[in-house]
Design an enzyme around this catalytic site. Structure first.
Site, mmCIF file in Angstrom:
data_model
loop_
_atom_site.group_PDB
_atom_site.id
_atom_site.type_symbol
_atom_site.label_atom_id
_atom_site.label_comp_id
_atom_site.label_asym_id
_atom_site.label_seq_id
_atom_site.Cartn_x
_atom_site.Cartn_y
_atom_site.Cartn_z
ATOM 1 N N LYS A 183 -0.291 23.681 -19.728
ATOM 2 C CA LYS A 183 0.469 24.425 -18.906
ATOM 3 C C LYS A 183 0.117 25.983 -18.652
ATOM 4 O O LYS A 183 -0.034 26.582 -19.478
ATOM 5 C CB LYS A 183 1.942 24.604 -19.295
ATOM 6 N N LYS A 197 -0.262 20.906 -15.655
ATOM 7 C CA LYS A 197 0.987 21.213 -14.832
ATOM 8 C C LYS A 197 0.383 22.833 -14.633
ATOM 9 O O LYS A 197 0.016 23.414 -15.210
ATOM 10 C CB LYS A 197 2.165 21.601 -15.472
HETATM 11 C C1 PBG Z 1 9.977 25.917 -18.237
HETATM 12 C C2 PBG Z 1 9.591 25.085 -17.394
HETATM 13 C C3 PBG Z 1 9.137 25.795 -16.388
HETATM 14 C C4 PBG Z 1 8.835 24.776 -15.087
HETATM 15 C C5 PBG Z 1 9.064 23.535 -15.831
HETATM 16 N N1 PBG Z 1 9.569 23.758 -17.232
HETATM 17 C C6 PBG Z 1 8.991 27.245 -15.816
HETATM 18 C C7 PBG Z 1 8.196 28.046 -16.310
HETATM 19 O O1 PBG Z 1 7.276 28.045 -17.069
HETATM 20 O O2 PBG Z 1 8.557 29.336 -15.753
HETATM 21 C C8 PBG Z 1 8.299 24.948 -13.744
HETATM 22 C C9 PBG Z 1 8.502 23.739 -13.034
HETATM 23 C C10 PBG Z 1 8.390 24.103 -11.297
HETATM 24 O O3 PBG Z 1 7.690 25.269 -11.187
HETATM 25 O O4 PBG Z 1 8.602 23.174 -10.735
HETATM 26 N N2 PBG Z 1 10.983 25.495 -19.037
#
Ligand code: PBG
Length: 306
Positions: free
Chosen positions: A179, A232
């Site tokens: 991520k 992601k």
């Molecule tokens: C954290 C989480 C995030 C997303 C999914 N799970 C946000 C982040 O790390 O700020 C982002 C998903 C998206 O942008 O569609 N719980």
């Protein structure tokens, strides 16, 4: 003839549909930065899951948007937390739907970080403890898959142990293993009201410039017992999806995140691009790169197009 020789096929079975659940009743509040996506109260969430199922989308991932946030994100692991109640309602009222529980604290903490904070720093190990507790409460509510998205070190192992000890050895973990600290999460943070109140997430999320590190992060999660890996965001990281796919045998998911969604929506609303064509093209590219599963806000819209 083209369809005979096509190498990549999209089907509604590929999709996991992300949904935001909030307190209240009869609420279907459009998210300003994500036209076509909503904060849904539990009753509306159930309806949305039913209509998704009607077009063949049978998997959803839930994000809770609680009214009350505090420093330790206690609503994330409360037995009657918004997410736990939502999971129970969907499992009770919609048959044959797979519910993935996003496992993170950022939607539940008042400071908006994914773990607990001390003097401006996110503390890894105390956060992991709370996240494991959250996972057990999500499984108790009936979640089919636990999906840690918090990028804390050791979280997959801790969740695995906690689930096993609580009798949930059958519940798989889909790890957001790779991520990136990405600008593409902007609209999500508005949807989940989870923008960090200070600092940013670069101390726990990855540098967009790195791909070898992605393989290392994935290997760590495989060792800790992840059942499905995730990369992601998706479209800006197709090379990473390919690299992870080639190295590991686990099913691979990719998340077409909020910013990817909103860019397509915004340009389409202005008539600058052909929305339907680009939805199918972007999701096909993500699969072609190697994703077996795609988390996408377009799941229902795209399923209707296929
Ligand atoms: C954290 C989480 C995030 C997303 C999914 N799970 C946000 C982040 O790390 O700020 C982002 C998903 C998206 O942008 O569609 N719980």
């Amino acid at each position: 003839m083209r369809s005979l020789v096509r190498e990549t096929r999209l089907t509604p079975n590929d999709f996991i549909y992300p949904l935001f659940v909030c307190e209240g009743e009869g609420i279907r509040r459009e998210i300003a930065s994500m036209p076509g996506c909503y904060n849904l109260s539990i009753d509306q969430l159930v309806r949305e899951a039913q209509s998704a199922k009607a077009v063949g989308v049978r998997s959803i991932v839930l994000f809770g948007v609680p009214d009350d946030k505090d420093a330790s994100g206690s609503q994330a692991y409360a037995e009657d937390g918004i997410t736990q109640r939502a999971i129970r309602a969907v499992k009770r009222e919609v048959g044959d739907v797979l519910v993935v529980a996003d496992n993170c604290l950022c939607e539940y903490t008042d400071h908006g970080h994914c773990g607990v904070v001390d003097r401006g720093d996110v503390l890894n190990d105390p956060s992991v403890e709370l996240l494991a507790r959250t996972a057990v409460s999500q499984a108790q509510a009936g979640a089919d898959i636990i999906a840690p998205s918090n990028m804390m070190d050791g979280v997959v192992a801790a969740i695995r142990t906690a689930l096993d000890q609580a009798g949930f050895d059958q519940i798989p973990i889909m790890s957001y293993a790779v991520k990136y600290a990405s600008g593409f999460y902007g609209p999500f943070r508005e949807a989940a009201q989870s923008t960090p109140q200070f600092g940013d997430r670069r101390s726990y999320q990855m540098d967009p410039a790195n791909v070898r590190e992605a393989l290392k992060e994935a290997a760590l999660d495989v060792d800790q017992g992840a059942d499905i890996l995730m990369v992601k965001p998706a479209l800006p990281y197709l090379d990473v999806i390919r690299a992870v796919k080639e190295r590991f045998d686990l099913p691979l998911a990719a998340y077409q995140v909020s910013g990817e969604y909103s860019m397509i929506k915004a340009a389409a609303l202005r008539g600058w691009i052909d929305e339907e064509r680009i939805i199918v093209e972007s999701l096909t590219s993500i699969k072609r790169a190697g994703a077996d599963i795609v988390l996408t806000y377009f799941a229902v819209q795209c399923a209707a197009l296929l």
